[in-house]
Design an enzyme around this catalytic site. Structure first.
Site, PDB file in Angstrom:
ATOM      1  CG  ASP A 133      37.633  52.018  -8.430  1.00  0.00           C
ATOM      2  OD1 ASP A 133      36.739  52.017  -7.510  1.00  0.00           O
ATOM      3  OD2 ASP A 133      38.758  51.719  -8.236  1.00  0.00           O
ATOM      4  CG  ASP A 152      36.187  54.095  -3.498  1.00  0.00           C
ATOM      5  OD1 ASP A 152      36.182  53.201  -2.575  1.00  0.00           O
ATOM      6  OD2 ASP A 152      36.748  54.067  -4.464  1.00  0.00           O
TER       7      ASP A 152
END
Length: 173
Positions: A133, A152
């Site tokens: 991330d 995401d």
């Protein structure tokens, strides 16, 4: 004597008459953008490093062994296999739905985005044991939203399109 045209096979087709090719292509583009962005961030940053971009956004290299919002990230490693299995099952079901409803544009956009995001994060889980991330949004006085990535984002946009499509379908009846 008239010549007969031979049928050609140019795309993966479905029973509903639509082609799966555009939807698989969208998923592939999501995976490609996701993986290129993750490779770039891991070559530019060290784990935990942050770069201030704006008053509400940073780039940061974070590893997530769990699911959304780091759910189950503090477990012993079994969650890697659970989430990988869920992703594989979801992709199988999405392909089934795309075959069945390939002509429904918004529905298939939603599914293609979700599938691309799921596969993008699956690549990370299989290759590294965690999801990479790097997008970090925050509000002063409130705090940081959990870091996330392109996969995401695609999943979130796909879910939003799915809801809109369903609401439109319900309003037609």
């Amino acid at each position: 004597m008239a010549s007969k045209k031979k049928p050609t096979f140019s795309a993966v087709s479905s029973r509903s008459g639509g082609s799966l090719t555009p939807w698989l292509g969208i998923a592939f583009i999501v995976i490609l953008l996701d993986q290129i962005s993750k490779i770039t961030i891991t070559r530019t940053f060290v784990h935990g490093e942050e770069k201030h971009i704006t008053s509400f956004f940073n780039l940061v290299l974070a590893y997530n062994k769990g699911a959304a919002f780091s759910f189950l990230s503090d477990q012993g490693g079994w969650q890697r296999y659970l989430f990988a299995g869920i992703a594989i099952a979801a992709v199988g079901f999405i392909i089934y739905l795309l075959r069945k409803h390939a002509g429904q544009r918004m529905f298939c956009w939603a599914l293609a985005l979700i599938m691309g995001g799921a596969l993008g994060n699956l690549v990370d889980r299989v290759a590294y044991g965690h999801v990479i991330d790097f997008l970090d949004f925050y509000w002063r006085g409130v705090g940081h939203f959990p870091a996330f990535n392109i996969a995401d984002t695609a999943i979130t946009i796909g879910a939003f399109l799915f809801i809109i499509d369903e609401l439109r379908r319900v309003n037609k009846h």
